[in-house]
Enzyme design. Sequence first.
Site, PDB file in Angstrom:
ATOM      1  N   SER A   1      43.600  44.796  38.685  1.00 26.65           N
ATOM      2  CA  SER A   1      43.288  44.074  37.686  1.00 26.65           C
ATOM      3  C   SER A   1      43.908  43.786  36.726  1.00 26.65           C
ATOM      4  CB  SER A   1      41.786  43.735  37.404  1.00 26.65           C
ATOM      5  OG  SER A   1      40.920  42.627  36.496  1.00 26.65           O
ATOM      6  N   HIS A   2      43.401  44.016  35.582  1.00 28.94           N
ATOM      7  CA  HIS A   2      44.109  44.179  34.084  1.00 28.94           C
ATOM      8  C   HIS A   2      44.942  45.145  33.750  1.00 28.94           C
ATOM      9  CE1 HIS A   2      40.434  45.666  33.333  1.00 28.94           C
ATOM     10  NE2 HIS A   2      40.610  45.941  32.785  1.00 28.94           N
TER      11      HIS A   2
ATOM     12  N   LYS B   1      35.189  35.687  39.472  1.00 32.89           N
ATOM     13  CA  LYS B   1      35.236  34.447  38.209  1.00 32.89           C
ATOM     14  C   LYS B   1      36.861  33.931  38.228  1.00 32.89           C
ATOM     15  CE  LYS B   1      37.048  39.368  36.034  1.00 32.89           C
ATOM     16  NZ  LYS B   1      35.837  40.218  36.616  1.00 32.89           N
TER      17      LYS B   1
ATOM     18  N   ASP C   1      41.273  36.241  37.729  1.00 26.06           N
ATOM     19  CA  ASP C   1      40.295  36.241  37.523  1.00 26.06           C
ATOM     20  C   ASP C   1      39.986  35.585  36.308  1.00 26.06           C
ATOM     21  OD1 ASP C   1      39.917  38.978  37.132  1.00 26.06           O
ATOM     22  OD2 ASP C   1      38.785  39.229  38.854  1.00 26.06           O
ATOM     23  N   ARG C   2      40.086  36.258  35.541  1.00 26.90           N
ATOM     24  CA  ARG C   2      39.951  36.574  33.790  1.00 26.90           C
ATOM     25  C   ARG C   2      40.627  35.303  33.468  1.00 26.90           C
ATOM     26  NH1 ARG C   2      39.536  42.358  31.178  1.00 26.90           N
ATOM     27  NH2 ARG C   2      37.530  43.747  32.843  1.00 26.90           N
TER      28      ARG C   2
ATOM     29  N   ASP D   1      45.101  37.426  33.690  1.00 25.41           N
ATOM     30  CA  ASP D   1      45.237  38.189  33.914  1.00 25.41           C
ATOM     31  C   ASP D   1      45.807  39.060  35.283  1.00 25.41           C
ATOM     32  OD1 ASP D   1      42.686  38.318  35.988  1.00 25.41           O
ATOM     33  OD2 ASP D   1      42.154  40.380  35.335  1.00 25.41           O
TER      34      ASP D   1
ATOM     35  N   ASP E   1      45.001  39.521  38.726  1.00 26.48           N
ATOM     36  CA  ASP E   1      44.490  39.196  39.829  1.00 26.48           C
ATOM     37  C   ASP E   1      43.982  37.895  39.295  1.00 26.48           C
ATOM     38  OD1 ASP E   1      42.391  40.466  38.359  1.00 26.48           O
ATOM     39  OD2 ASP E   1      41.212  40.422  40.042  1.00 26.48           O
TER      40      ASP E   1
HETATM   41  C1  VG1 Z   1      35.299  45.542  32.959  1.00 23.86           C
HETATM   42  C2  VG1 Z   1      34.285  44.530  32.435  1.00 23.86           C
HETATM   43  C3  VG1 Z   1      33.548  44.044  33.184  1.00 23.86           C
HETATM   44  C4  VG1 Z   1      34.231  43.102  34.181  1.00 23.86           C
HETATM   45  C5  VG1 Z   1      35.021  44.526  34.962  1.00 23.86           C
HETATM   46  C6  VG1 Z   1      35.595  43.529  36.528  1.00 23.86           C
HETATM   47  O1  VG1 Z   1      34.487  46.553  33.745  1.00 23.86           O
HETATM   48  O2  VG1 Z   1      33.607  44.993  31.451  1.00 23.86           O
HETATM   49  O3  VG1 Z   1      33.110  42.785  32.546  1.00 23.86           O
HETATM   50  O4  VG1 Z   1      33.037  42.413  35.760  1.00 23.86           O
HETATM   51  O5  VG1 Z   1      35.609  44.634  34.183  1.00 23.86           O
HETATM   52  O6  VG1 Z   1      36.739  42.430  35.840  1.00 23.86           O
HETATM   53  P1  VG1 Z   1      34.013  48.190  32.834  1.00 23.86           P
HETATM   54  O7  VG1 Z   1      33.063  48.519  33.826  1.00 23.86           O
HETATM   55  O8  VG1 Z   1      35.293  48.329  32.472  1.00 23.86           O
HETATM   56  O9  VG1 Z   1      32.927  47.428  31.685  1.00 23.86           O
HETATM   57  V1  VG1 Z   1      37.906  42.674  36.558  1.00 23.86           V
HETATM   58  O10 VG1 Z   1      39.129  41.539  35.863  1.00 23.86           O
HETATM   59  O11 VG1 Z   1      38.941  43.672  35.755  1.00 23.86           O
HETATM   60  O12 VG1 Z   1      38.307  42.822  38.198  1.00 23.86           O
HETATM   61 CO    CO Z   2      40.603  40.716  37.036  1.00 24.23          CO
END
Ligand code: VG1
Ligand code: CO
Length: 545
Positions: free
Chosen positions: A113-114, A378, A283-284, A279, A281
């Site tokens: 992801s990010h 998302k 989704d954000r 981000d 991947d």
């Molecule tokens: C974080 C965010 C959460 C989101 C998750 C995956 O998780 O707070 O809201 O769904 O990342 O997003 P955590 O447990 O680090 O707070 V992504 O775009 O990184 O797949």
């Molecule tokens: Co993501």
Amino acid sequence: MSPVRVATRPFPGQKPGTSGLRKPVAVFREPGYLENFVQAIFNATGGGEGRSLVLGGDGRFFNREAVQRILRMAAANGVRRVILGRGGLLSTPAASCLIRKYATDGGIILSASHNPGGPEGDFGIKFNGDNGGPATESVTGRIYTATQEIDHYLTLDTAQTVDIDCEGPQHLGGMHIEVVDPVGDYADLLSTQFDFAAIGKLLANPRFHMCFDAMHAVTGPYAREILEQRLGAAVGTVINATPLEDFGGHHPDPNLAHAAELVARMNGDAPLAFGAASDGDGDRNMVLASGLFINPCDSLAIMAANAHRIPAFAGGLPGVARSMPTSRAVDRVAAALDIPCYETPTGWKFFGNLLDAGRIRLCGEESFGTGADHVREKDGLWAVLFWLNLIAELQRPARSILREHWLRFGRDYFTRHDYEGVDSGAADALVEDLRARLPALPGQVFGGLTVASADEFAYTDPVTGETSVGQGLRVQFSNGGRAVLRLSGTGTAGATLRVYLDSYQRDPALLDMQPQKALAPLIAAVEALVDIRGRLQREGPDVIT
Ligand code: VG1
Ligand code: CO
């Protein structure tokens, strides 16, 4: 070529409950590490025999290598068919779209992801089920158990690689591989959700300039096709559009700190009317109006209030959902619309059952995640198109849409303070101590604010009846302010403490404050209550959103 069994052992550090595995690339490169998790997915979901899968990732370093290894393992496990994004690329929402469109048994998405990429960065892998959404808690629990019981994995006794850059049918052993354009089906789906003619007209208006920052991550090709090709935005509207294995050395994290180039353009010599970023991947989403950033909690509320103006939601919404730490802005809209608003734990997987059951069609999280029932993830570009459609329909800039929303519903000031890479023991102790103190807190005063109630969030899924406990500590103050504390489940170094703060303001004269200023009394009260800085040995938060 034939299947071979390779002996392996359980690896430490594969946590239960998270929807995937995220680790530094160096860890993923340890012999058998990736294979252990992939085999565990097969073992935990009834085996690969006769199955069909979608496969692709965000293009970060190790993506192409991982794709080849997973293809060999899938073939050895008896998988019948794999739909693979060309070049090994698929955004998370596009993978969800393909799983649903081609009715596969699920998908494997390669992304952290990010988190930053490159040889020194992170890699990740997650499994999505046949509804296109992140594996549920029971499935991730079974995968975790499988990683702890594993003694061998299956692969092919060949080093043959598949030409993943060539669209069309291919074979590996007895397995059929369809290499597909990663963008087309997803772009087609989005075109059924929005008024593309109206958005095209808006983008053709010489007074409306926008910029989309793909941050050298996976959304570049998607945004170019949708915004520049199909909707006719000027070439160059999408910046940093070429996916790079190390994201150009940046964090592909759409926030004001990391999307620096976009922020500079918004405020440059020729200020832009609208800006957005996604981000790693895809989704954000982060959405910027001229001169200001639209908080994701407000974005969700505005979407709910205006959904009927968007073709996909012309019939209205049955209900909406938000994650617990997300501000209650959308609750106010749901109350006005007289529809239910569900409060779920953090993480997209909890929205899946509500979407599948038709109880909700729109949902979101404070962490720059918004989405709907067109897929089960998302969706960053979906959110950008929603905003463009709304601006076109209302003929008003994003900034005034936001202000009018606050005037009608009041403003929920919101901020999140992250303390990253802190000592795990200290973070666990902080949370444990606060948990133990919760029952005694009501009535006590901290930094001048009185605690009204305090509890730990637990969720019972209204569809399946499954309960998830330990989902965040909540402290509600009698002035209306709320603080939530929880530990991140996605970090790869030490622990990350997230502190979510929100407070409601109705007075029209007080709607334009800086969130940190508006929330200063609440921030001080939480510090007096928990002593975060002392306990974690930090001067202040590492990231403020
Ligand atoms: C974080 C965010 C959460 C989101 C998750 C995956 O998780 O707070 O809201 O769904 O990342 O997003 P955590 O447990 O680090 O707070 V992504 O775009 O990184 O797949
Ligand atoms: Co993501």
